[in-house]
Scaffold this motif. Structure first.
Motif, PDB file in Angstrom:
ATOM      1  N   TYR B  14     -13.411  -1.411  53.167  1.00  0.00           N
ATOM      2  CA  TYR B  14     -14.570  -1.461  54.058  1.00  0.00           C
ATOM      3  C   TYR B  14     -14.135  -1.693  55.512  1.00  0.00           C
ATOM      4  CZ  TYR B  14     -17.818  -1.338  50.110  1.00  0.00           C
ATOM      5  OH  TYR B  14     -18.530  -0.945  48.998  1.00  0.00           O
ATOM      6  N   ALA B  47     -11.960 -20.015  52.410  1.00  0.00           N
ATOM      7  CA  ALA B  47     -13.425 -20.007  52.455  1.00  0.00           C
ATOM      8  C   ALA B  47     -14.048 -20.326  51.095  1.00  0.00           C
ATOM      9  CB  ALA B  47     -13.934 -18.662  52.957  1.00  0.00           C
ATOM     10  N   GLY B 165     -15.493 -19.041  60.896  1.00  0.00           N
ATOM     11  CA  GLY B 165     -16.502 -18.843  59.855  1.00  0.00           C
ATOM     12  C   GLY B 165     -16.317 -17.580  59.029  1.00  0.00           C
ATOM     13  N   PHE B 167     -15.403 -15.222  56.081  1.00  0.00           N
ATOM     14  CA  PHE B 167     -15.290 -15.427  54.632  1.00  0.00           C
ATOM     15  C   PHE B 167     -15.007 -14.129  53.891  1.00  0.00           C
ATOM     16  CE2 PHE B 167     -19.657 -14.826  55.915  1.00  0.00           C
ATOM     17  CZ  PHE B 167     -20.050 -13.757  55.122  1.00  0.00           C
ATOM     18  N   GLU B 177     -21.299 -14.731  67.639  1.00  0.00           N
ATOM     19  CA  GLU B 177     -22.070 -14.139  66.548  1.00  0.00           C
ATOM     20  C   GLU B 177     -21.183 -13.371  65.584  1.00  0.00           C
ATOM     21  OE1 GLU B 177     -26.320 -12.842  66.838  1.00  0.00           O
ATOM     22  OE2 GLU B 177     -25.521 -12.154  68.776  1.00  0.00           O
ATOM     23  N   LEU B 178     -21.292 -13.734  64.303  1.00  0.00           N
ATOM     24  CA  LEU B 178     -20.528 -13.056  63.257  1.00  0.00           C
ATOM     25  C   LEU B 178     -21.350 -11.932  62.637  1.00  0.00           C
ATOM     26  CD1 LEU B 178     -18.323 -12.733  61.021  1.00  0.00           C
ATOM     27  CD2 LEU B 178     -19.451 -14.629  59.815  1.00  0.00           C
ATOM     28  N   PHE B 179     -20.682 -10.817  62.410  1.00  0.00           N
ATOM     29  CA  PHE B 179     -21.269  -9.697  61.670  1.00  0.00           C
ATOM     30  C   PHE B 179     -20.279  -9.348  60.576  1.00  0.00           C
ATOM     31  CE2 PHE B 179     -22.748  -9.711  65.973  1.00  0.00           C
ATOM     32  CZ  PHE B 179     -24.117  -9.533  65.840  1.00  0.00           C
ATOM     33  N   TRP B 180     -20.738  -9.398  59.350  1.00  0.00           N
ATOM     34  CA  TRP B 180     -19.849  -9.167  58.209  1.00  0.00           C
ATOM     35  C   TRP B 180     -20.147  -7.819  57.585  1.00  0.00           C
ATOM     36  CZ3 TRP B 180     -21.407 -10.348  52.710  1.00  0.00           C
ATOM     37  CH2 TRP B 180     -20.362 -10.036  51.813  1.00  0.00           C
ATOM     38  N   ASP B 183     -21.341  -2.379  56.980  1.00  0.00           N
ATOM     39  CA  ASP B 183     -22.772  -2.041  56.985  1.00  0.00           C
ATOM     40  C   ASP B 183     -23.583  -2.836  58.012  1.00  0.00           C
ATOM     41  OD1 ASP B 183     -22.541  -4.443  55.682  1.00  0.00           O
ATOM     42  OD2 ASP B 183     -22.975  -3.618  53.706  1.00  0.00           O
ATOM     43  N   ARG B 184     -22.919  -3.506  58.918  1.00  0.00           N
ATOM     44  CA  ARG B 184     -23.641  -4.230  59.971  1.00  0.00           C
ATOM     45  C   ARG B 184     -23.287  -3.706  61.366  1.00  0.00           C
ATOM     46  NH1 ARG B 184     -25.609  -5.444  55.773  1.00  0.00           N
ATOM     47  NH2 ARG B 184     -26.473  -7.472  55.162  1.00  0.00           N
ATOM     48  N   HIS B 186     -24.611  -1.447  63.126  1.00  0.00           N
ATOM     49  CA  HIS B 186     -25.772  -1.250  64.009  1.00  0.00           C
ATOM     50  C   HIS B 186     -26.177  -2.563  64.689  1.00  0.00           C
ATOM     51  CE1 HIS B 186     -27.205  -2.366  60.042  1.00  0.00           C
ATOM     52  NE2 HIS B 186     -28.405  -2.601  60.498  1.00  0.00           N
ATOM     53  N   PHE B 187     -26.003  -3.672  63.972  1.00  0.00           N
ATOM     54  CA  PHE B 187     -26.293  -4.970  64.595  1.00  0.00           C
ATOM     55  C   PHE B 187     -25.225  -5.323  65.641  1.00  0.00           C
ATOM     56  CE2 PHE B 187     -28.760  -6.528  60.602  1.00  0.00           C
ATOM     57  CZ  PHE B 187     -29.948  -6.039  61.121  1.00  0.00           C
TER      58      PHE B 187
END
Lengths: 194, 194
Positions: B14, B47, B165, B167, B177-180, B183-184, B186-187
């Motif tokens: 991914y 984690a 943070g 994991f 700001e975390l984006f995991w 599939d994120r 766009h955020f």
């Protein structure tokens, strides 16, 4: 008529998010949504999976992620103060509602109650109110969810979902194809249109 | 200049998918990508997380999901026959490349080698070839990855990611700001533009 099977537990906030989008998605694709509640705890256990929030930093992340999705969709969201609530009776009520052609109306109302209005789905008065709101007789509905055939249907759907390969919620099937998560709805729509 | 920190391990498919999209995303948002390899095994352990494919049905699902994303993006993908490969040396090489302004070129080439060309990143000849391909001196690069300062940088970034943070992979930070997940994105783009 094309169909999709939407497997969910009311205790799953990502299932709520997906549920807010499915009626419009199905309309665009000319498909019908089959609302199939399942006992997520039993699915996790059978699949050998853990609650996502077992990992502390992941749990903290998910709270922010859920809010991002709600903002993205423009839908109300408030993490339930009753989580993890006992949602068994509410899920049996979906079957009672389905027998009167009201599965979608009841499911959507119960999801909103839990994840937008912070109401407790474990309470009989909440369930009676939701049943009444979609035009069911509340006393008859609350009696029906204590009957063995209704209990058996929830259990049978849970077992069937695990056999199909479900390991987390929401799980959406289009034919034999599994799509896991609120974040795969674009693939679901493609599969329905393809 | 806006920046995003892209934490990845070459062993994460991914992360490869996300990497294929980041240069164009960063260009649209007027941002710079910091390529930050981390030892995913160590992140999981710190984690309290598990390998996603520990759940058999989830592992099977992910194979299909990865192919859907690759088709969606129009990028080549082939699940590595060397998975789980030892990617430590390849990740140290990112730091060697970074010191010559070639972090992005090397990272993209190594991801393609593992997830599109089925090459083994654990092999010195693969690494030498990739180093040469982005204009590094292969002998000097392979010597550098055995030095303590380079080893320390990979370890320090891994520790820092856990502290922030992280994991699971990929993890992208825009500020705090975390984006995991692939599939994120766009955020991520919204956060950079917001």
């Amino acid at each position: 008529m094309k169909t999709l099977d939407f497997y969910f537990d009311f205790s799953s906030p990502y299932s709520y998010l997906a549920a807010t989008q499915l009626p419009a998605l199905a309309a665009r694709a000319g498909a019908t949504v089959h609302y199939r509640p399942v006992v997520l705890f039993a699915v996790f256990k059978a699949a050998g999976n853990d609650m996502p929030a077992k990992v502390p930093t992941k749990g903290a992340y998910m709270l922010k992620d859920l809010e991002r999705w709600a903002r993205h969709y423009g839908v109300p969201f408030r993490f339930s103060s009753h989580f993890p609530s006992n949602t068994l009776k509410a899920m049996r009520l979906v079957h009672v509602a389905a027998d009167q052609g009201k599965a979608e109306a009841f499911t959507q109302a119960a999801f909103r109650a839990m994840w937008a209005e912070d109401r407790d789905l474990a309470r009989p008065d909440t369930l009676a109110d939701l049943a009444r709101g979609v035009g069911l007789d509340p006393e008859a509905a609350l009696a029906a969810i204590e009957t063995q055939p209704i209990k058996d249907r929830l259990r049978a759907d849970t077992d069937a979902a695990v056999t199909r390969g479900m390991f987390g919620a929401p799980a959406i099937y289009v034919g034999d194809e599994l799509f896991w998560g609120n974040d795969r709805l674009h693939f679901v729509e493609e599969a329905l249109k393809g």
